[in-house]
Motif scaffolding. Sequence first.
Motif, short mmCIF file in Angstrom:
data_model
loop_
_atom_site.label_atom_id
_atom_site.label_comp_id
_atom_site.label_asym_id
_atom_site.label_seq_id
_atom_site.Cartn_x
_atom_site.Cartn_y
_atom_site.Cartn_z
N GLU A 122 -10.53 -3.60 -5.69
CA GLU A 122 -11.72 -2.82 -5.35
C GLU A 122 -11.87 -2.68 -3.84
OE1 GLU A 122 -13.89 -1.20 -7.34
OE2 GLU A 122 -12.57 -1.70 -9.02
N LEU A 123 -11.61 -3.74 -3.11
CA LEU A 123 -11.74 -3.69 -1.66
C LEU A 123 -10.67 -2.80 -1.03
CD1 LEU A 123 -12.54 -7.45 -0.93
CD2 LEU A 123 -14.10 -5.51 -0.68
N ARG A 124 -9.49 -2.82 -1.61
CA ARG A 124 -8.42 -1.96 -1.07
C ARG A 124 -8.74 -0.48 -1.27
NH1 ARG A 124 -4.58 -6.21 -3.56
NH2 ARG A 124 -4.09 -7.51 -1.75
N THR A 125 -9.42 -0.15 -2.36
CA THR A 125 -9.78 1.25 -2.57
C THR A 125 -10.77 1.73 -1.50
OG1 THR A 125 -11.63 0.74 -4.07
CG2 THR A 125 -9.43 1.04 -5.05
N LEU A 126 -11.49 0.80 -0.87
CA LEU A 126 -12.43 1.15 0.20
C LEU A 126 -11.75 1.18 1.57
CD1 LEU A 126 -15.57 -0.93 -0.87
CD2 LEU A 126 -15.19 1.54 -1.14
N GLY A 127 -10.46 0.87 1.60
CA GLY A 127 -9.73 0.98 2.86
C GLY A 127 -9.50 -0.32 3.58
N TYR A 128 -9.86 -1.46 2.95
CA TYR A 128 -9.65 -2.75 3.60
C TYR A 128 -8.26 -3.30 3.28
CZ TYR A 128 -14.71 -2.67 4.21
OH TYR A 128 -15.98 -2.32 4.55
N GLU A 129 -7.70 -4.01 4.23
CA GLU A 129 -6.48 -4.76 3.97
C GLU A 129 -6.89 -6.14 3.46
OE1 GLU A 129 -2.61 -6.67 6.31
OE2 GLU A 129 -4.01 -5.35 7.38
N VAL A 130 -6.36 -6.54 2.32
CA VAL A 130 -6.75 -7.82 1.71
C VAL A 130 -5.52 -8.70 1.56
CG1 VAL A 130 -7.87 -8.96 -0.24
CG2 VAL A 130 -8.58 -6.64 0.43
N ILE A 131 -5.59 -9.89 2.13
CA ILE A 131 -4.54 -10.90 1.97
C ILE A 131 -5.08 -11.94 1.00
CG2 ILE A 131 -3.05 -12.57 3.12
CD1 ILE A 131 -2.62 -9.66 4.01
N GLU A 132 -4.35 -12.17 -0.10
CA GLU A 132 -4.83 -13.07 -1.14
C GLU A 132 -4.19 -14.45 -1.03
OE1 GLU A 132 -4.78 -11.30 -5.13
OE2 GLU A 132 -4.30 -9.38 -4.18
N ALA A 133 -4.96 -15.47 -1.37
CA ALA A 133 -4.46 -16.85 -1.41
C ALA A 133 -5.12 -17.57 -2.57
CB ALA A 133 -4.74 -17.57 -0.10
N GLY A 134 -4.33 -18.37 -3.30
CA GLY A 134 -4.85 -19.07 -4.46
C GLY A 134 -5.26 -20.51 -4.19
N THR A 135 -4.95 -21.01 -3.01
CA THR A 135 -5.32 -22.39 -2.64
C THR A 135 -5.85 -22.40 -1.21
OG1 THR A 135 -3.15 -22.97 -1.71
CG2 THR A 135 -3.47 -23.28 -4.10
N GLY A 136 -6.55 -23.48 -0.87
CA GLY A 136 -7.03 -23.62 0.49
C GLY A 136 -5.90 -23.73 1.49
N GLY A 137 -4.86 -24.46 1.12
CA GLY A 137 -3.72 -24.61 2.02
C GLY A 137 -3.04 -23.29 2.32
N ASP A 138 -2.85 -22.47 1.27
CA ASP A 138 -2.24 -21.16 1.48
C ASP A 138 -3.13 -20.27 2.35
OD1 ASP A 138 -0.06 -21.88 -0.02
OD2 ASP A 138 -0.70 -20.83 -1.84
N GLY A 139 -4.42 -20.35 2.12
CA GLY A 139 -5.35 -19.54 2.91
C GLY A 139 -5.33 -19.92 4.38
N LEU A 140 -5.33 -21.22 4.65
CA LEU A 140 -5.28 -21.67 6.05
C LEU A 140 -3.95 -21.30 6.69
CD1 LEU A 140 -6.98 -25.16 5.68
CD2 LEU A 140 -7.94 -23.11 6.75
N GLY A 141 -2.88 -21.30 5.89
CA GLY A 141 -1.59 -20.87 6.40
C GLY A 141 -1.61 -19.42 6.82
N GLU A 142 -2.25 -18.58 6.01
CA GLU A 142 -2.37 -17.16 6.37
C GLU A 142 -3.22 -17.00 7.63
OE1 GLU A 142 -0.88 -14.66 5.20
OE2 GLU A 142 -0.10 -15.30 3.25
N ALA A 143 -4.29 -17.79 7.73
CA ALA A 143 -5.18 -17.68 8.89
C ALA A 143 -4.48 -18.11 10.18
CB ALA A 143 -6.43 -18.52 8.67
#
Length: 219
Positions: free
Chosen positions: A22-43
Amino acid sequence: MTRGRILFIEDDGALRDLVARELRTLGYEVIEAGTGGDGLGEAALKAFDLAVLDLNLPDMDGLEVAERLRDDEVPILMLTARTDVDSRVAGLYAGASDYVPKPFDVRELVARVHVRMRESAGSDVLEYGSLRLQVETRTLRAGGREVVLPEREAELLRLLLAHPGKVFTRDELERRLYDGELPESNTVQVFVSQVRRKLADLGENDVIQTVRGKGYTVA
């Protein structure tokens, strides 16, 4: 050009994919992560305009993730099934700008994200004295003259003008400008020099200041 980059940390894959779509249809780039560790790695690799963070994660407490994201000055919209006041207050103290209780309507979450992104983006025009930077067109104006900056030069100046007094280190600017890529070692210095030269051509000197041993700032 996207409307902004969102980090979405949620262990429910079906829910994560639905909201991200839904967010991508509004023009946002979304990076997904399923765990806190993966999310912090992306950040650690990319700069984000907003993090949507589930409080209950399989590998670590969402409050810990929020605190570490807060250190990078990433606004946080927290998702939580914890309805007690103490949990919500703890989330706000950990760095969350807002929270959405679970279960929620996807339309409401997307609307909340849109509002937060709009607030985070702020005005399309940044001003410093008689200097004006129009962010969308990358047009820099002063004294009746103007110049259109290349994308990374415009982003460098936008970051500095949007956070007056904040000192950005070279590493932080590299991370924001290159999203985890590895530029040449003197790339930031070159960009700063080029922007300073264009500012001088417009009659604006000493806008970008060097803080010896630390980085660059607009005071």
